[in-house]
Scaffold this motif. Structure first.
Motif, PDB file in Angstrom:
ATOM      1  N   GLU A 137       1.137  -1.211  -0.448  1.00 43.36           N
ATOM      2  CA  GLU A 137       0.000  -0.052  -0.319  1.00 43.36           C
ATOM      3  C   GLU A 137       1.344   1.211   0.439  1.00 43.36           C
ATOM      4  O   GLU A 137       2.130   1.525   0.574  1.00 43.36           O
ATOM      5  CB  GLU A 137      -0.772  -0.354   1.790  1.00 43.36           C
ATOM      6  CG  GLU A 137      -1.928  -0.999   1.328  1.00 43.36           C
ATOM      7  CD  GLU A 137      -3.467  -0.718   2.437  1.00 43.36           C
ATOM      8  OE1 GLU A 137      -2.866   0.141   3.402  1.00 43.36           O
ATOM      9  OE2 GLU A 137      -3.859  -1.141   2.042  1.00 43.36           O
ATOM     10  N   ALA A 138       0.704   2.222  -0.697  1.00 45.19           N
ATOM     11  CA  ALA A 138       1.082   3.373  -0.466  1.00 45.19           C
ATOM     12  C   ALA A 138       1.251   3.369   0.816  1.00 45.19           C
ATOM     13  O   ALA A 138      -0.165   3.588   1.313  1.00 45.19           O
ATOM     14  CB  ALA A 138       0.572   4.425  -1.383  1.00 45.19           C
ATOM     15  N   LYS A 139       2.590   4.456   0.442  1.00 40.88           N
ATOM     16  CA  LYS A 139       2.959   4.770   2.623  1.00 40.88           C
ATOM     17  C   LYS A 139       2.663   6.678   1.916  1.00 40.88           C
ATOM     18  O   LYS A 139       2.309   7.848   3.057  1.00 40.88           O
ATOM     19  CB  LYS A 139       4.383   5.161   2.806  1.00 40.88           C
ATOM     20  CG  LYS A 139       4.588   3.962   2.979  1.00 40.88           C
ATOM     21  CD  LYS A 139       5.377   3.646   3.360  1.00 40.88           C
ATOM     22  CE  LYS A 139       6.413   2.265   3.654  1.00 40.88           C
ATOM     23  NZ  LYS A 139       6.884   1.951   3.710  1.00 40.88           N
ATOM     24  N   LEU A 140       2.083   7.259   1.074  1.00 38.73           N
ATOM     25  CA  LEU A 140       2.219   9.587   0.683  1.00 38.73           C
ATOM     26  C   LEU A 140       1.151   8.822  -0.545  1.00 38.73           C
ATOM     27  O   LEU A 140       1.026   8.317  -1.255  1.00 38.73           O
ATOM     28  CB  LEU A 140       3.368   9.604   0.213  1.00 38.73           C
ATOM     29  CG  LEU A 140       3.590  10.962  -0.208  1.00 38.73           C
ATOM     30  CD1 LEU A 140       3.732  11.658   1.295  1.00 38.73           C
ATOM     31  CD2 LEU A 140       4.643  11.634  -1.433  1.00 38.73           C
ATOM     32  N   ALA A 141       0.751  10.058  -0.426  1.00 41.37           N
ATOM     33  CA  ALA A 141      -0.933  10.935  -1.010  1.00 41.37           C
ATOM     34  C   ALA A 141      -0.251  12.408  -1.306  1.00 41.37           C
ATOM     35  O   ALA A 141       0.156  13.126  -0.641  1.00 41.37           O
ATOM     36  CB  ALA A 141      -2.167  10.521   0.079  1.00 41.37           C
ATOM     37  N   GLY A 197      -2.618  22.740  -2.942  1.00 38.32           N
ATOM     38  CA  GLY A 197      -2.671  21.106  -3.085  1.00 38.32           C
ATOM     39  C   GLY A 197      -1.038  20.578  -1.502  1.00 38.32           C
ATOM     40  O   GLY A 197      -0.473  21.775  -1.360  1.00 38.32           O
ATOM     41  N   VAL A 198      -1.443  19.490  -1.372  1.00 37.91           N
ATOM     42  CA  VAL A 198      -0.360  18.553  -0.154  1.00 37.91           C
ATOM     43  C   VAL A 198       0.202  17.773  -0.436  1.00 37.91           C
ATOM     44  O   VAL A 198      -0.692  16.643  -0.010  1.00 37.91           O
ATOM     45  CB  VAL A 198      -1.136  19.581   1.554  1.00 37.91           C
ATOM     46  CG1 VAL A 198      -1.434  20.370   1.702  1.00 37.91           C
ATOM     47  CG2 VAL A 198      -2.618  18.444   1.475  1.00 37.91           C
ATOM     48  N   PHE A 253      -7.383  13.146  -4.337  1.00 39.13           N
ATOM     49  CA  PHE A 253      -5.787  12.311  -4.162  1.00 39.13           C
ATOM     50  C   PHE A 253      -5.277  11.182  -5.073  1.00 39.13           C
ATOM     51  O   PHE A 253      -6.331  10.757  -5.752  1.00 39.13           O
ATOM     52  CB  PHE A 253      -6.150  11.978  -2.595  1.00 39.13           C
ATOM     53  CG  PHE A 253      -6.530  11.407  -1.833  1.00 39.13           C
ATOM     54  CD1 PHE A 253      -6.748  10.333  -2.155  1.00 39.13           C
ATOM     55  CD2 PHE A 253      -7.647  11.369  -1.635  1.00 39.13           C
ATOM     56  CE1 PHE A 253      -7.217   8.871  -1.599  1.00 39.13           C
ATOM     57  CE2 PHE A 253      -9.114   9.842  -1.487  1.00 39.13           C
ATOM     58  CZ  PHE A 253      -8.789   8.816  -1.278  1.00 39.13           C
ATOM     59  N   GLY A 254      -3.904  11.259  -5.217  1.00 39.79           N
ATOM     60  CA  GLY A 254      -3.485  10.215  -5.725  1.00 39.79           C
ATOM     61  C   GLY A 254      -2.384   9.758  -4.884  1.00 39.79           C
ATOM     62  O   GLY A 254      -1.720  10.880  -4.313  1.00 39.79           O
TER      63      GLY A 254
END
Length: 199
Positions: A99-103, A133-134, A155-156
């Motif tokens: 799973e992604a750790k950053l969005a 955006g953050v 978000f992505g």
């Protein structure tokens, strides 16, 4: 003519003066002090500039070495992903990446007709204006917050190239409560150098 005679007299008088015997007066003490002080300041500045140049060159070499090390790590991680994917296919399975750790989250809506809860979440995420955006670190609570505010945000999961381009082009940091553009490594080093982050 009286005027001509007077001129001739003055000419004769000046010829009699021995110009070589004239003594040029010494510089005033204040001027000598001023010149000495200026020379000292110039010498100190030159020495300081030289030190700074040497330090910058050493820092630059270290930075290049560290960057190369990071690139090796990223390439190794990519190769590992490809290897696991091929291995799974060879065994007739599917490889599910971690799973992604950053969005990266962007605000889509303005201030009108937004319920209090999503409004508060967007404020916590520093999404105060439309199209702000953050980067958000993903964990259980942040995922829940994103789910609640989802109608008003998008978000992505960015890859390394996207993160790098975004930071280089539009990156800002918060230093001493102020929004500062990240246009130099010194900005990061001053704020995060104590944690070992210099670039």
């Amino acid at each position: 003519n009286a005027e001509y005679w007077e001129f001739q007299t003055f000419q004769h008088y000046f010829k009699q003066i021995n110009l070589s015997a004239m003594v040029v007066p010494a510089k005033p003490a204040s001027l000598v002090k001023k010149e000495t002080r200026a020379a000292e300041i110039h010498a100190k500045k030159a020495a300081t500039d030289k030190k700074i140049k040497v330090l910058k060159a050493a820092k630059r070499r270290e930075l290049v070495k560290r960057t190369a090390q990071y690139y090796k790590q990223y390439e190794a991680a990519e190769r590992e992903e490809v290897r696991l994917d091929r291995e799974a296919k060879a065994n007739g399975n599917y490889y599910v990446p971690a799973e992604a750790k950053l969005a990266f989250v962007i605000r889509l809506r303005g201030v009108n007709n937004i319920p209090p809860k999503p409004r508060k979440i967007m404020k916590l995420m520093r999404l105060r204006q439309i199209n702000n955006g953050v980067f958000v670190k993903l964990n259980k609570s942040s995922r829940e917050m994103l789910r609640i505010a989802e109608p008003f945000i998008t978000f992505g999961y960015p890859n390394l190239k996207t993160v790098r381009e975004l930071i280089y082009k539009r990156g800002f940091g918060k230093i001493n409560g102020q929004r500062v553009a990240i246009n130099d490594n010194s900005v990061i080093e001053d704020a995060l150098g104590k944690y070992g982050i210099t670039s």
